[in-house]
Design an enzyme around this catalytic site. Structure first.
Site, mmCIF file in Angstrom:
data_model
loop_
_atom_site.group_PDB
_atom_site.id
_atom_site.type_symbol
_atom_site.label_atom_id
_atom_site.label_comp_id
_atom_site.label_asym_id
_atom_site.label_seq_id
_atom_site.Cartn_x
_atom_site.Cartn_y
_atom_site.Cartn_z
ATOM 1 C CG ASP A 16 21.038 -27.677 13.054
ATOM 2 O OD1 ASP A 16 20.674 -26.565 12.610
ATOM 3 O OD2 ASP A 16 20.527 -28.747 12.694
ATOM 4 C CD1 TRP A 48 21.682 -27.897 8.943
ATOM 5 C CD2 TRP A 48 21.044 -29.572 7.600
ATOM 6 N NE1 TRP A 48 21.362 -27.356 7.725
ATOM 7 C CE2 TRP A 48 20.973 -28.358 6.883
ATOM 8 C CE3 TRP A 48 20.680 -30.751 6.961
ATOM 9 C CZ2 TRP A 48 20.561 -28.286 5.554
ATOM 10 C CZ3 TRP A 48 20.257 -30.692 5.631
ATOM 11 C CH2 TRP A 48 20.201 -29.477 4.944
ATOM 12 C CG ASP A 49 21.576 -30.983 15.721
ATOM 13 O OD1 ASP A 49 22.669 -31.456 15.396
ATOM 14 O OD2 ASP A 49 21.458 -29.989 16.448
ATOM 15 C CG LEU A 50 15.485 -32.411 14.549
ATOM 16 C CD1 LEU A 50 14.262 -31.567 14.260
ATOM 17 C CD2 LEU A 50 15.269 -33.260 15.796
ATOM 18 N N GLY A 105 20.063 -37.448 13.254
ATOM 19 C CA GLY A 105 19.611 -38.440 14.225
ATOM 20 C C GLY A 105 18.803 -39.540 13.583
#
Length: 403
Positions: A134, A163-165, A168
Site C-alpha cells: 500500500d 489502497w489495501d482496503l 479488498g
C-alpha cells in the site's frame, strides 16, 4: 453478520490487509471462509498493534468469523493440502482468495487442473508481478506530494492503508460477480487485482489523472483545504478546531447564517463581481473568504457554535482523538454495529459486524477470529473427506497442526 452468502465456501490463503479484508467482508455476509496459514502463523500473525500479552489485535480484527487451518506450506504434502482446499468440490465451493504469487504452487493453472470452474481472486502489488504494498504504491501515485502543509516539500504518508482496503472490497465484489457468471454457465476464471491498478484507476476515476494530464503538473498542496469547494478547519474562541464544509448552495447559505456573516460575504461578492452560490468560485476566492470565517469562529466558543450549526443543518465536525471517538454514540458507544466479545487472545473488547445495515434482516452476532489451526481437523474431514486415521498421520508427521 448477515446470511446473504450462507452456504458459500471461500478458501483464503493470504496475509496482511487486502486479501484478508476480502475474506472478512465475505464472512460477515454469511460465507464460510476457511483461512490456511503456516503452522505457527504467517507473516501477519504477530503484526502490530500487539496487546501486552503478545496477541495481534490486527490479526484478530481482520479474521473475525473465519475458520483456521494450520499446515506446513514448506512441505509438498502441506502444499498439496492447500491446493486441494482451494479447489475442493461442491457447487458452492471452488472460491479462492489469495495474495500468493501468480506463479508457484497456488498458480491458477495448477489449481484449475484440480477444478476446471475454479474462481480465484488474486491480490497483487504491481500488475507485472513486482513487489508492492500500500505505502509504496501510494508513494508512486503522487499523493504524498499533494498531502500536508503548504510550502513543505517533504512527502506526507497517510496512516490509513487506503489502497489495501479498497482492493479488498473490490475483490469481494469481483468474486461474487464471477460466481454469478459461473452460475450462469460461464465457467471459472482468475481475477487479478493489483494495488497499482486499483490505485491508478481510482486516481483516474476521481479526475486526479486527467487534471495532471491536461495541466502538465499535479495538484499542489493545500493543507486542510477541500479541493474545488469551500472547506477547512477553523479555530473557535476557546481553541477548539472545527471542520466546516460547504459544497452545496444550501450548505453555504446555512453556514453564513449560523456564523452571522451573510452581509459581509455579500459585500465581498459585490466587490469581486461574483456569486458564491458557485462552489468553484468559493474555492477560487477562498483566500478572501477565510479571514471572514476566521473572525466569526474566533468570536464564539465551540459550545456556542455547535447548536447553531446543528439548528441550521450546517455540515461540520469536531476534531477529536480516538479516545473521544470511542465515547461518541454515533461512532462506537451504543452503536449496534459493535458487540463486546471475547477474542482468541482471551481479551474482551467491542468488535464490529457487517458494516452495512439491512433493515429487513437481523444482524447476527459478531463471531471472533479463530485460534490458529482451530478448525484444522474439522476442515480436513468435512471439506477434503479425510478419515481420522489419515488426519492423525498428518499430525504425527507435522504436516498439519490443531490449535
Amino acid at each position: 453478520m448477515y446470511e446473504l452468502l450462507k452456504g458459500l465456501r471461500v478458501v483464503e490463503g493470504s496475509a496482511f490487509v487486502a486479501a484478508p479484508t476480502c475474506g472478512l467482508y465475505l464472512a460477515q455476509m454469511g460465507a464460510e471462509v476457511i483461512r490456511f496459514d503456516n503452522i505457527g502463523g504467517g507473516p501477519d500473525f504477530r503484526r502490530w498493534p500487539l496487546h501486552e500479552n503478545g496477541a495481534s489485535l490486527y490479526w484478530e480484527g481482520l479474521n473475525k468469523g473465519k475458520k483456521s487451518v494450520a499446515v506446513d506450506l514448506g512441505r509438498p504434502e502441506g502444499r498439496e493440502i492447500a491446493q486441494r482446499l482451494a479447489a475442493a468440490p461442491g457447487e458452492d465451493g471452488g472460491l479462492f482468495v489469495t495474495n500468493f504469487p501468480v506463479e508457484g504452487f497456488l498458480s491458477y493453472e495448477k489449481l484449475q487442473a484440480l477444478r476446471h470452474d475454479l474462481i480465484c481472486v488474486r491480490v497483487m502489488g504491481w500488475a507485472d508481478g513486482s513487489q508492492g504494498m500500500d505505502y509504496t504504491i501510494n508513494a508512486a501515485l503522487g499523493l504524498p506530494q499533494m498531502t500536508g502543509p503548504v510550502g513543505d516539500e517533504r512527502p506526507v504518508n497517510h496512516v490509513l492503508a487506503a489502497w489495501d482496503l479498497l482492493t479488498g472490497a473490490y475483490c469481494a465484489f469481483a468474486l461474487v460477480s464471477a460466481l454469478l457468471a459461473r452460475m450462469r454457465g460461464q465457467g471459472g476464471r482468475e481475477i487479478r487485482a493489483p494495488l497499482s491498478d486499483i490505485g491508478a484507476a481510482t486516481m483516474a476515476n476521481l479526475g486526479f489523472a486527467a487534471e495532471t494530464w491536461l495541466n502538465g503538473q499535479q495538484r499542489p498542496r493545500m493543507g486542510n483545504d477541500v479541493f474545488g469547494a469551500f472547506g477547512r478547519d477553523f479555530t473557535t474562541k476557546d481553541g477548539e478546531k472545527l471542520m466546516l464544509l460547504a459544497i452545496t448552495p444550501k450548505q453555504w447559505s446555512k453556514a453564513l447564517e449560523a456564523l452571522g456573516i451573510g452581509s459581509e460575504v455579500a459585500g465581498l461578492e459585490a466587490e469581486i463581481g461574483v456569486s458564491f452560490a458557485d462552489e468553484g468560485l468559493r474555492f477560487t476566492h477562498r483566500d478572501r473568504l477565510y479571514p471572514l470565517f476566521e473572525r466569526a469562529f474566533a468570536r464564539k466558543t465551540a459550545a456556542e457554535l455547535a447548536p447553531a450549526f446543528d439548528a441550521g443543518g450546517v455540515t461540520w465536525g469536531a476534531y477529536q482523538p480516538l479516545e473521544a471517538a470511542l465515547e461518541d454514540r454515533r461512532l462506537f458507544k451504543d452503536n449496534p454495529l459493535f458487540e463486546a466479545i471475547q477474542h482468541p487472545s482471551g481479551l474482551t473488547y467491542p468488535a464490529p459486524g457487517a458494516m452495512g445495515t439491512i433493515p429487513q434482516d437481523r444482524r447476527g452476532p459478531v463471531r471472533p477470529a479463530p485460534r490458529l489451526g482451530e478448525h484444522t481437523d474439522e476442515v480436513l474431514a468435512e471439506v477434503l473427506g479425510l478419515g481420522s486415521g489419515e488426519i492423525a498421520r498428518l499430525h504425527d508427521a507435522g504436516v498439519v497442526a490443531q490449535a
